[in-house]
Design a protein around this motif. Structure first.
Motif, short mmCIF file in Angstrom:
data_model
loop_
_atom_site.label_atom_id
_atom_site.label_comp_id
_atom_site.label_asym_id
_atom_site.label_seq_id
_atom_site.Cartn_x
_atom_site.Cartn_y
_atom_site.Cartn_z
N LEU A 107 0.80 -1.22 0.00
CA LEU A 107 0.00 0.00 0.00
C LEU A 107 0.84 1.27 0.00
O LEU A 107 0.34 2.32 -0.39
CB LEU A 107 -0.95 0.02 1.20
CG LEU A 107 -2.05 -1.05 1.23
CD1 LEU A 107 -2.96 -0.83 2.41
CD2 LEU A 107 -2.85 -1.08 -0.07
N HIS A 108 2.11 1.16 0.42
CA HIS A 108 2.86 2.40 0.64
C HIS A 108 4.22 2.48 -0.04
O HIS A 108 4.77 3.59 -0.14
CB HIS A 108 3.02 2.62 2.15
CG HIS A 108 1.72 2.69 2.88
ND1 HIS A 108 0.81 3.71 2.67
CD2 HIS A 108 1.15 1.84 3.77
CE1 HIS A 108 -0.27 3.48 3.42
NE2 HIS A 108 -0.08 2.37 4.10
N GLU A 109 4.78 1.37 -0.50
CA GLU A 109 6.11 1.41 -1.11
C GLU A 109 6.00 1.34 -2.64
O GLU A 109 5.25 0.52 -3.17
CB GLU A 109 6.96 0.23 -0.62
CG GLU A 109 7.24 0.25 0.87
CD GLU A 109 8.11 1.42 1.28
OE1 GLU A 109 8.92 1.89 0.45
OE2 GLU A 109 7.99 1.86 2.43
N PRO A 110 6.75 2.18 -3.36
CA PRO A 110 6.72 2.09 -4.83
C PRO A 110 7.32 0.77 -5.32
O PRO A 110 8.32 0.30 -4.77
CB PRO A 110 7.57 3.29 -5.27
CG PRO A 110 8.42 3.62 -4.10
CD PRO A 110 7.65 3.25 -2.88
N GLU A 163 4.45 -6.28 -7.21
CA GLU A 163 3.13 -6.26 -6.56
C GLU A 163 2.50 -7.64 -6.57
O GLU A 163 2.01 -8.14 -5.56
CB GLU A 163 2.19 -5.30 -7.28
CG GLU A 163 2.36 -3.85 -6.94
CD GLU A 163 1.33 -2.98 -7.65
OE1 GLU A 163 1.47 -1.75 -7.55
OE2 GLU A 163 0.39 -3.50 -8.30
N ASP A 170 -4.27 5.67 -0.10
CA ASP A 170 -3.02 4.90 -0.16
C ASP A 170 -2.53 4.88 -1.61
O ASP A 170 -3.05 5.59 -2.48
CB ASP A 170 -3.21 3.49 0.42
CG ASP A 170 -4.23 2.65 -0.36
OD1 ASP A 170 -4.31 2.77 -1.59
OD2 ASP A 170 -4.95 1.85 0.28
N ARG A 171 -1.53 4.05 -1.89
CA ARG A 171 -0.90 4.05 -3.21
C ARG A 171 -1.87 3.66 -4.33
O ARG A 171 -1.78 4.16 -5.45
CB ARG A 171 0.31 3.09 -3.19
CG ARG A 171 1.32 3.30 -4.29
CD ARG A 171 2.59 2.54 -4.01
NE ARG A 171 2.40 1.11 -3.99
CZ ARG A 171 2.45 0.33 -5.09
NH1 ARG A 171 2.66 0.87 -6.27
NH2 ARG A 171 2.28 -0.97 -4.98
N PHE A 172 -2.79 2.75 -4.04
CA PHE A 172 -3.77 2.34 -5.04
C PHE A 172 -4.90 3.36 -5.15
O PHE A 172 -5.33 3.71 -6.24
CB PHE A 172 -4.33 0.95 -4.72
CG PHE A 172 -3.32 -0.14 -4.93
CD1 PHE A 172 -3.12 -0.70 -6.18
CD2 PHE A 172 -2.55 -0.60 -3.87
CE1 PHE A 172 -2.18 -1.70 -6.38
CE2 PHE A 172 -1.60 -1.60 -4.06
CZ PHE A 172 -1.42 -2.15 -5.30
N SER A 183 -4.84 6.36 -4.75
CA SER A 183 -4.38 7.61 -5.38
C SER A 183 -4.39 7.55 -6.91
O SER A 183 -4.16 8.56 -7.58
CB SER A 183 -2.96 7.93 -4.92
OG SER A 183 -2.92 8.11 -3.52
N GLU A 184 -4.64 6.37 -7.47
CA GLU A 184 -4.64 6.23 -8.93
C GLU A 184 -5.81 7.01 -9.55
O GLU A 184 -6.81 7.28 -8.89
CB GLU A 184 -4.74 4.75 -9.32
CG GLU A 184 -3.52 3.92 -8.95
CD GLU A 184 -2.32 4.20 -9.84
OE1 GLU A 184 -2.48 4.90 -10.87
OE2 GLU A 184 -1.23 3.72 -9.51
#
Length: 203
Positions: free
Chosen positions: A54-57, A63, A150-152, A154-155
């Motif tokens: 959820l948080h690391e590129p 993934e 979170d990272r997803f 934010s898409e």
């Protein structure tokens, strides 16, 4: 009466979480043992992998490998033992999410995901999947009002449109397993649909 494995699927903001709690209670009132769990997650190891996801590129293959590593531990430690003792397992997301997010959203190779699915799950699939289908624009409004992204989450909308198409493809491939829930309905109407569909199927 069915006892088995039910998964809840859908794009972020579709309203799965509140209804999975309600279904767990509905089943417990009827005398069922219920394991309520989630993916990625469900075990100490899988929850640590979830935080990374959820948080690391990272790229789509990384993934996918992390998701399936978490799933393997989850299956071995919690899902399979619960099913073996006759419990009903309710899981917030499972492999359909991987095909929708990494396959649809990221455009990752579906054949590779299928290979990983075979290795990790060894034929285990949900008995029933409730797909909370919602237009990405509506889901985005709900997410914005609910929490920090979170990272997803934010898409952009194009990403979530591809994710939704990924879910639609999975539903088309396994129509006997999927129930499409119109998640744009009011909450009470969504729950009424879930309850009706489960009763019709003997749950």
């Amino acid at each position: 009466m069915n006892h088995g494995f039910i998964t809840f699927e859908g794009i972020d903001g579709a309203g799965k979480s509140s209804h999975i709690e309600a279904l767990a209670q509905w089943l417990r009132v009827r005398g069922r043992e219920v394991l309520l769990t989630r993916e990625p997650g469900g075990t100490a190891l899988a929850e640590r992998l979830r935080e990374l996801l959820l948080h690391e590129p990272m790229d789509a293959l990384t993934e996918s490998l992390l998701v399936f590593a978490a799933r393997r531990d989850h299956l071995r430690q919690r899902i399979e033992p619960a099913l073996a003792r006759g419990a009903t397992v309710l899981c917030d997301r499972f492999t359909d999410a991987t095909f929708a997010y990494q396959g649809g959203g990221r455009g990752f190779d579906l054949a590779v995901l299928g290979q990983l699915e075979g290795w990790v799950q060894q034929g285990r699939q949900p008995d029933l999947t409730l797909w909370f289908d919602l237009p990405p624009t509506v889901a985005a409004r709900r997410r914005a009002a609910a929490r920090a992204a979170d990272r997803f989450e934010s898409e952009d909308e194009i990403f979530f449109t591809r994710v939704r198409e990924g879910y639609a493809a999975r539903a088309t491939a396994a129509p006997e397993r999927f129930i499409r829930i119109d998640a744009e309905q009011p909450r009470e109407a969504v729950w009424a649909q879930i309850e009706r569909e489960l009763q019709e199927r003997g749950w």
